[in-house]
Design a protein around this motif. Structure first.
Motif, PDB file in Angstrom:
ATOM      1  N   ARG A 113       3.911   0.881 -15.382  1.00  0.00           N
ATOM      2  CA  ARG A 113       2.556   0.802 -15.925  1.00  0.00           C
ATOM      3  C   ARG A 113       2.559   1.156 -17.409  1.00  0.00           C
ATOM      4  O   ARG A 113       1.888   0.540 -18.209  1.00  0.00           O
ATOM      5  CB  ARG A 113       1.645   1.738 -15.138  1.00  0.00           C
ATOM      6  N   ASP A 164      -0.168  -3.826 -11.562  1.00  0.00           N
ATOM      7  CA  ASP A 164      -0.804  -3.523 -10.278  1.00  0.00           C
ATOM      8  C   ASP A 164      -1.157  -4.774  -9.496  1.00  0.00           C
ATOM      9  O   ASP A 164      -1.452  -4.710  -8.306  1.00  0.00           O
ATOM     10  CB  ASP A 164      -2.081  -2.723 -10.516  1.00  0.00           C
ATOM     11  N   ASP A 183      -1.590   7.894  -0.073  1.00  0.00           N
ATOM     12  CA  ASP A 183      -1.686   6.700  -0.900  1.00  0.00           C
ATOM     13  C   ASP A 183      -2.862   6.768  -1.846  1.00  0.00           C
ATOM     14  O   ASP A 183      -2.855   6.241  -2.952  1.00  0.00           O
ATOM     15  CB  ASP A 183      -1.826   5.461  -0.004  1.00  0.00           C
ATOM     16  N   LYS A 201      -5.090   0.776  -5.223  1.00  0.00           N
ATOM     17  CA  LYS A 201      -3.986   1.476  -4.573  1.00  0.00           C
ATOM     18  C   LYS A 201      -2.822   1.677  -5.529  1.00  0.00           C
ATOM     19  O   LYS A 201      -2.271   2.755  -5.643  1.00  0.00           O
ATOM     20  CB  LYS A 201      -3.502   0.657  -3.396  1.00  0.00           C
ATOM     21  N   SER A 202      -2.479   0.620  -6.135  1.00  0.00           N
ATOM     22  CA  SER A 202      -1.295   0.746  -6.976  1.00  0.00           C
ATOM     23  C   SER A 202      -1.610   1.639  -8.172  1.00  0.00           C
ATOM     24  O   SER A 202      -0.783   2.362  -8.633  1.00  0.00           O
ATOM     25  CB  SER A 202      -0.843  -0.623  -7.442  1.00  0.00           C
ATOM     26  N   CYS A 261       0.797  -1.214   0.000  1.00  0.00           N
ATOM     27  CA  CYS A 261       0.000   0.000   0.000  1.00  0.00           C
ATOM     28  C   CYS A 261       0.829   1.263   0.000  1.00  0.00           C
ATOM     29  O   CYS A 261       0.370   2.305  -0.451  1.00  0.00           O
ATOM     30  CB  CYS A 261      -0.926   0.046   1.198  1.00  0.00           C
ATOM     31  N   THR A 292      -0.866   7.500 -10.806  1.00  0.00           N
ATOM     32  CA  THR A 292      -0.530   6.148 -11.249  1.00  0.00           C
ATOM     33  C   THR A 292       0.103   6.109 -12.635  1.00  0.00           C
ATOM     34  O   THR A 292       0.704   5.118 -13.002  1.00  0.00           O
ATOM     35  CB  THR A 292      -1.786   5.266 -11.254  1.00  0.00           C
ATOM     36  N   LYS A 337      -5.608  -3.287  -6.158  1.00  0.00           N
ATOM     37  CA  LYS A 337      -5.366  -2.768  -7.502  1.00  0.00           C
ATOM     38  C   LYS A 337      -5.492  -1.269  -7.497  1.00  0.00           C
ATOM     39  O   LYS A 337      -4.668  -0.542  -8.039  1.00  0.00           O
ATOM     40  CB  LYS A 337      -6.398  -3.339  -8.478  1.00  0.00           C
TER      41      LYS A 337
END
Lengths: 1175, 340
Positions: B57, B65, B6, A1174-1175, A1023, B11, A1172
């Motif tokens: 990504r 992820d 967070d 979170k990332s 996380c 992303t 998912k």
């Protein structure tokens, strides 16, 4: 003739005594011992009297001759008879003795009224002869430290019976004796003297003759009187002698009167005593019978018993000293008795009167004692050849001069009062303080070095006991103690009846003062102490005296031996017994009295003469360690108590067979402490530091019970195969007997015991598998096995311990060792003072073997070891002792005389005591030191601290280098930086207790925390984006706030919120707790305390109610599931499988992988998505 | 309901809030289809990891992820057992070798080799290399770094290594030369304020710009810390006020107190107290360099204020100056207020 034999054997002693007695017979001399007292008391006068003495002697001798014809002749003119030879040997002594005796007589006479003198002279011949003889025997004993006495005593008893039978003959013999030779009688009478006190025999005698009864009465009287005063004497011992000398005279007068009445008795004695003597054989005298004691010594014997009983537990130096004292006193008293006896003989009722006078007498004895010592010195100086000259007027005039000197003690010669240059001291005044926290407020000496430390005469405080209380102003307590000890005094911690002085300083202890008052101990201050040292005359230490005496005796004996080489039977026996290892074998042989005496008085190591080494010659070559090796269990130092290791081992071994037969199982609870008997254990493990007697104990115990010993030590190869082949056979040996023995026959046959010495040495390639095999052997053994090792904590030994009866040896206490060592020193004729011995013992760290080696080395050149020598030597020896890190640290910083003298090397060595811990200790403790250099100002102090810190840092860098690159050559450099330099900068007072480096504790806490952090981090890794460090610094404070705030503000309502957050971050309850613990700072509020317990409980309940899925496996998962009712048994399997799978499972589907754990509840797809997201 | 930091982490490279030039650069780099080893360095809280994840990504799509935790076990030559936790997706693996301390060489040798040695099965649809992300490279021992450098060359065909570190000073030149160095500087105060405002807006909060600035300054340009502090402030007191006290982490307060104690009085006694506090800091795993930096900052600041103060007092009040010069009463108020 028997008698002659006897004389031969009695040899030197007898010769002396006889001659003396002959001379004395007329006058009052009842015994040599008494004579001595007289001598002592009258010593000042004695010299004056010398001239007179001669005359008197001449007067008397004719009388003697009349009554006992040939008296002089026999002595001087019958060279043919053997005993005369002996006499001649003793002649030199005789003469001196004669002199003395004469003097005494004179003195006595002077005091007496002329009438009395006359009366005495006439009738007392016989009687006095008797008495002299008796006392001679006594005296010889006393002189030779009482051994003689006892031996003498012992033999007569046996003979009594025979004597009775031979009564008739005896009488005849007596006549013979009287006429033919006085000396014989005298010798025979000696035994008789002692005999009378023995209960059985005398009674018989009583029946036979009234005279005997009288004898007994008188004798017993005298005894009682003798010993009571002794006790008192101790107390009064230290009184100054002036008054006492004056006092002497009065009792003497009293003593002299009674003689008239005794005449009859003495006559009778004379007759009987010689008879008895006839029967005595040499063997009785000198044989192993030293153990036997007659009752004459009842009092002293009982005292000895007391001391003996003490020995059982430990050998106390006090006891030892006491017995020594006692001996001295006896000596003195015996002399006194000479004076006193007449009175005693008069009527038994007069005893009481005597007792009342005892005080005076006691005082006089002190003077007497001193006098004796002086006298002895004189006599020693006179070589045998010159003995004759001693009688010459020149000496007498010298004596006359002496008479003018009023009191020996105060004689100006002895007051050596040389002002010494004041001793400069830089001592830390805190030395005292640091001992106790309670004493922290107390100042140190305020005026160190302000007073001159006096230089007294040698041993001037001999026999005095001091107690120091409070702070002495001008001298450190340690210093004071060593000062007192240097002069032969003794410093004890607590007051007792024996304490002679209490030295009172500032802030003296209340309790001690009170006690001192109640005990009426003399109170002095430090000036008083100094004065005492200045004023007190030199004394010879008892040890010195004894040693000298032994020497003297050896000398005479030697001559005697030369003369009477023909009949060496008895002397050879004696020589066997004497353990002496003098430089010349001859010397050692005649010293019998010394060892036997010491064996009486002290010591585990002293053995009865019978047990002593086989041959003198053998002994010569033996090291002391072997020579004085304990021969029986009792002699092992510090192993005499009921609960001692040796006893335990003994019992264990005794019961071994029966336990085994009864199939006793070792107790399951292995921590029985002192009550553990080791029943059921097949082996015993003795562990302890070297030199405390482990091997000796093991062997002696086996010997005691009659086990035959098979020993394997480090010199044997003890590998697995070796043990199997060699020892196995041995162990199985007795199996057959066991079968038929049923435990009873076992005792009758020879039993074996295996001693595995130095088992901790069973390592390395040589002995590979040895310990394991040993354990196997123990399991299957049919004989007891005793294992010995030093290091019980050794990993290999630890496995062995489980199969052994664990016995741990401690180092014996200093006192225990000291007593034994004293005995040894005696036997070897060493002159060494107890404090000096103390130093040696402490320096050797109570390693007995080491001590003996050191002793023999230190005294190899001279038989005399002074306190200072011993101290310096022990200082050298001390180097090898490993100091504790605490002591090392103190040494590093403390500034005193000792550290001042240390060289750079010494200081470096300190570091090497423990190069791992020492830097830490230095680092921990340097701020507590008050450096001398920083006294001037705070800034000085601070800059010193800074320098120190810098140096420590450098040391740390070096340490890092060493450890990283294995560059151990840099250690000395580290020593400089980490220990020596800080010590130099900060040298000063260490006011604080040296504390253990807290860094170690902090470091382990830090490691623990690090671990927690790591775990937290890894749990939340999915996380958060931070590394450990960022997590700690940034996340944690915030997280904690979020995790606690809701609970604080909303109580139970906040619970779901918190749990939600925890789930989001994959935190489990344990992590939560850890986090709370971790983020606790001293300056912040403890959150857990602000929460009500109900909230906490609600939180826990709520958390446990749900199952939480984590992407990692947790050890507590299963635990949790146990608690939660939802989880089925099936699930466990699944989960376990998942855990196992996790490692191996390389399949692509990570989700499933993680899900496997989450599947527990089976409903969670959210989590996947959330992760998912979170990332 | 995770923390803002967070929750609102960007992303993709496109969504990055600052250093946009760099983002485009990275994008180009990736889009070329191949890229060299990367050495990404910059102060903590600047967004290094965020950029790495965005980069991945960009490379592999959303499947990165799908993260999983995995613990690897190793046995060192000296038979010591090591556990190390990794985070991995199908396409990359992230390790922090310094977790195992001095044994990190083993991790580098074993783990990376095993990962790198395996080719992607399906090269058509995917990149033909995996990515290994190594954290805290500056903490690696020299041994590990040397082990790394050969691996980097040997397995260049099957894997790319992204090294993340705070400072390159402890990375050996051999590694530096094998990597494309990318520095991620800390955001400026303005950029941080923007981010804070944006986050608050998304949360539906109103953040006064003064407070945003104060937080940014207080966090010493650490984006992560700023966001966390901002959230802490929110928890402390929601309707933000301009002069609101910024919540400092406990350890920082403790550090300040300690520094103040040192300035306040110099004596052996104080030395002991300070040492005790230092121990306390260390047991809380506050890195020593942070501690020393904190002290130095404090002392600089103190010296500064003391200079100003003494100038003032020279004109105004002699006694005050003497007080200050003795160091007995440092201007604590100024110290408390100050950001250092």
């Amino acid at each position: 003739m028997d008698i002659r034999k006897y004389f031969h054997s009695a040899g030197s002693r007898a010769a002396k005594t006889t001659s003396v007695s002959v001379n004395k017979t007329e006058s009052l001399n009842n015994s040599k011992g008494r004579n001595n007292i007289l001598q002592s008391q009258l010593i000042t006068e004695k010299n004056d009297d010398n001239n007179n003495n001669k005359e008197q002697l001449e007067k008397k001798e004719p009388k003697l001759n009349k009554s006992i014809p040939k008296l002089n002749d026999t002595r001087h003119e019958e060279p043919s008879s053997e005993f005369i030879h002996k006499k001649y040997n003793g002649v030199s002594e005789e003469k001196s003795d004669r002199k003395e005796l004469g003097k005494k007589k004179e003195v006595v006479k002077e005091k007496e009224s002329p009438k009395e003198r006359e009366i005495k002279k006439k009738p007392d011949e016989h009687k006095q002869r008797d008495k002299t003889q008796k006392k001679l025997s006594g005296k010889s004993g006393a002189h030779k430290e009482d051994k003689g006495k006892e031996k003498l005593n012992a033999s007569p008893e046996k003979k009594y019976e025979e004597e009775h039978n031979k009564k008739i003959e005896q009488k005849k013999v007596v006549v013979d004796f009287d006429t033919s030779s006085k000396s014989k009688k005298i010798k025979k009478q000696n035994p008789s003297d002692e005999d009378y006190s023995s209960d059985d025999m005398p009674q018989k005698i009583k029946k036979k003759s009234k005279r005997l009864k009288k004898l007994q009465l008188s004798d017993s009287d005298s005894e009682e009187v003798e010993f009571k005063p002794k006790l008192q004497k101790r107390r009064s011992k230290f009184y100054e002698s002036d008054e006492e000398n004056r006092a002497n005279k009065s009792p003497i007068k009293n003593f002299l009167k009674p003689k008239m009445t005794n005449e009859n008795m003495s006559a009778s004695k004379v007759k009987k005593s010689p008879v008895k003597a006839k029967v005595i054989s040499v063997a009785d005298f000198f044989g192993s019978s030293s153990v036997q004691r007659t009752e004459r010594k009842a009092v002293s014997a009982s005292k000895r018993k007391v001391s003996g009983s003490c020995e059982d537990e430990f050998h106390d130096d006090d006891d030892f000293a006491a017995t020594l004292e006692l001996l001295d006193m006896q000596e003195a008293q015996v002399k006194k008795m000479k004076v006193e006896t007449p009175e005693n003989h008069k009527t038994p009722t007069k005893k009481e009167a005597n007792l009342q006078k005892s005080e005076d007498i006691l005082e006089s004895r002190i003077a007497g004692k001193l006098a004796i010592k002086m006298e002895k010195r004189e006599t020693l100086k006179i070589s045998p050849k010159k003995a004759e000259e001693a009688l010459s007027p020149s000496k007498n005039t010298g004596g006359l001069n002496k008479k003018n000197v009023p009191v020996p003690i105060i004689s100006p010669k002895k007051k050596i009062d040389i002002p010494e240059t004041p001793v400069q001291k830089m001592q830390s005044p805190s030395e005292n303080r640091s001992a106790y926290k309670a004493y922290l407020n107390r100042d140190g000496p305020r005026a160190l070095g302000s007073k001159e430390i006096p230089q007294g005469a040698d041993n001037c405080l001999e026999g005095l006991t001091f107690v120091i209380t409070g702070v002495l102003e001008s001298i450190e307590r340690d210093e004071a103690k060593s000062l007192i000890e240097r002069y032969g005094g003794k410093v004890t911690g607590s007051l007792s009846g024996r304490t002679s002085y209490i030295v009172i300083g500032r802030d003296a202890g209340e309790a001690k003062l009170k006690r001192a008052m109640s005990l009426k101990t003399k109170q002095i201050d430090e000036d008083g102490l100094f004065d005492l040292i200045r004023i007190k005359p030199a004394k010879k230490s008892k040890y010195l005296i004894n040693a000298e005496k032994a020497e003297k005796e050896t000398r005479t004996k030697k001559e005697e031996i030369k003369l009477s080489k023909s009949k060496m039977e008895s002397p050879s026996k004696t020589s066997k017994k004497s353990p002496q290892k003098g430089r010349s074998p001859r010397k050692s042989s005649p010293q019998k009295p010394v060892p036997s005496m010491s064996s009486d008085t002290v010591s585990s190591r002293s053995c009865p003469s019978t047990t002593k080494g086989p041959d003198d010659d053998n002994n010569e070559s033996l090291l002391w360690v072997d020579k004085y090796k304990p021969k029986s269990l009792k002699q092992i130092i510090g192993q005499n108590g009921e609960k001692s290791i040796a006893k335990k081992l003994l019992n264990w071994l005794k019961n071994w067979q029966s336990n085994r037969a009864a199939n006793v199982k070792p107790p399951s609870n292995r921590f029985l402490g002192a009550n553990d008997t080791g029943a059921g254990m097949k082996a015993a493990l003795l562990s302890g530091p070297p030199g405390v007697g482990k091997t000796t104990t093991a062997h002696l115990v086996c010997q005691e019970i009659g086990f035959s010993v098979v020993e394997m030590n480090a010199s044997d190869t003890r590998s697995k195969s070796c043990l199997q082949s060699e020892v196995m056979t041995l162990l199985q040996n007795s199996s057959l007997v066991d079968f038929c023995g049923n435990g009873k026959s076992i005792t009758s046959r020879i039993k074996h015991c295996l001693i595995m010495d130095e088992v901790d040495g069973m390592a390395g390639n040589e002995d590979r598998g040895g310990v394991a095999e040993l354990i196997h052997l123990i399991k299957t053994s049919k004989i007891p096995i005793i294992c010995l090792c030093n290091d019980r904590q050794h990993p290999k030994i630890r496995s062995l311990v489980n199969y052994c009866f664990d016995l741990r040896f401690q180092r014996p206490r200093v006192e225990q060792i000291k007593a034994a060592m004293m005995t040894l020193a005696f036997r070897e004729g060493l002159k060494i003072s107890p404090p000096a011995l103390n130093e040696i013992i402490v320096a050797a760290n109570q390693d007995i073997r080491q001590i003996i080696y050191n002793l023999s080395m230190l005294t190899s050149t001279a038989k005399n070891l002074s306190y200072d020598e011993a101290k310096s030597n022990s200082q050298k020896a001390k180097k090898d002792i490993k100091l504790s890190p605490f002591d090392v640290c103190r040494q590093v910083f403390v500034g005193n005389e000792e550290t001042k003298k240390m060289t750079l090397d010494d200081k470096t060595d300190l570091f090497f005591h423990d190069y791992q811990l020492n830097p830490l200790f230095v680092q921990e403790n340097y701020p507590y030191v008050h450096p001398y250099a920083g006294r001037a100002s705070m800034s000085h102090h601070l800059s010193l601290l800074a320098y120190t810190a810098e140096s420590i840092c450098d040391g740390d860098l070096v340490d890092r280098l060493i450890r990283q690159q294995q560059n151990w050559g840099l250690l000395p450099l580290e020593a400089m930086y980490a220990s020596v330099l800080p010590g130099e900068y900060m040298r000063g007072n260490v006011s604080h207790m040296v504390s253990f480096p807290r860094w170690l504790g902090k470091f382990s806490t830090r490691n623990k925390n690090e671990h927690i952090l790591q775990e937290l981090c890894s749990h939340m890794r999915l996380c958060i984006s931070s590394d450990k460090r960022g997590f700690n610094l940034d996340y944690l404070p915030c997280l904690r706030q979020h995790l606690t705030k809701p609970l604080q503000e909303h109580d139970k309502d906040g619970v779901p919120e918190v749990i939600k957050l925890m789930d989001d971050y994959d935190i489990i309850k344990e992590d939560y707790d850890n986090m709370m613990e971790f983020t606790k700072w001293p300056n912040t509020v403890d959150y857990s305390k602000t929460l009500s317990s109900s909230t906490k409980a609600a939180f826990t309940r709520a958390y446990n109610k749900e199952s939480h899925m984590t992407p990692y496996s947790t050890g507590i998962l299963s635990k949790k599931h146990n608690r939660s009712a939802q989880v089925s048994a099936n699930f466990f399997k699944e989960e376990d499988a998942a855990d196992n799978q996790e490692e191996d499972d390389n399949t692509d589907d990570i989700e499933i992988d993680t899900m496997i754990k989450k599947k527990k509840t089976g409903k969670d797809k959210k989590i996947k998505s959330s992760s998912k997201g979170k990332s | 309901m995770s923390l803002w930091v967070d929750k609102y982490r960007p992303t993709t490279l496109n969504k990055l809030d600052y250093h946009k030039d760099q983002a485009t650069l990275l994008k180009k780099l990736v889009n070329r289809g191949d890229f060299p080893h990367l050495l990404i360095h910059g102060p903590s809280g600047a967004g290094k990891k965020t950029r790495v994840m965005a980069l991945l990504r960009e490379l592999y799509g959303n499947s990165v992820d799908k993260l999983s935790n995995r613990v690897y076990n190793f046995v060192t030559p000296s038979k010591k057992k090591l556990d190390i936790m990794t985070i991995s997706s199908n396409y990359h693996i992230e390790v922090n070798p310094s977790d195992v301390g001095v044994q990190d060489r083993v991790v580098i040798q074993e783990l990376i080799k095993t990962v790198a040695e395996v080719n992607q099965l399906e090269t058509s649809s995917q990149r033909d290399f995996k990515v290994i992300v190594l954290n805290e490279v500056d903490r690696l021992t020299k041994d590990a770094q040397h082990a790394l450098r050969r691996t980097m060359e040997k397995y260049i065909s099957t894997c790319r290594i992204i090294l993340i570190c705070n400072s390159t000073s402890k990375v050996i030149p051999a590694i530096k030369s094998r990597c494309l160095g990318i520095r991620v500087p800390a955001p400026s105060i303005d950029q941080m304020c923007q981010v804070l405002q944006m986050v608050c807006k998304k949360e539906g909060l109103v953040l006064p710009s003064e407070l945003a600035k104060k937080i940014s300054e207080s966090s010493r340009r650490n984006m992560r810390r700023a966001l966390l502090m901002c959230e802490a402030c929110k928890v402390q007191q929601y309707p933000f006020s301009v002069d609101q006290e910024v919540v400092e982490p406990d350890w920082k307060l403790y550090l300040q107190e300690t520094a103040a104690m040192m300035v306040q009085q110099q004596s052996p006694q104080r030395l002991l107290e300070v040492r005790e506090r230092l121990y306390e800091l260390l047991t809380h795993c506050i890195p020593p360099d942070i501690i020393m930096k904190g002290f130095t900052n404090f002392f600089f600041f103190f010296f500064f204020t003391w200079l100003c103060f003494s100038e003032l007092s020279a004109t105004d009040n002699i006694t005050e100056m003497s007080q200050v010069s003795h160091g007995s009463t440092p201007p604590l108020i100024a110290l408390k207020r100050g950001h250092w």
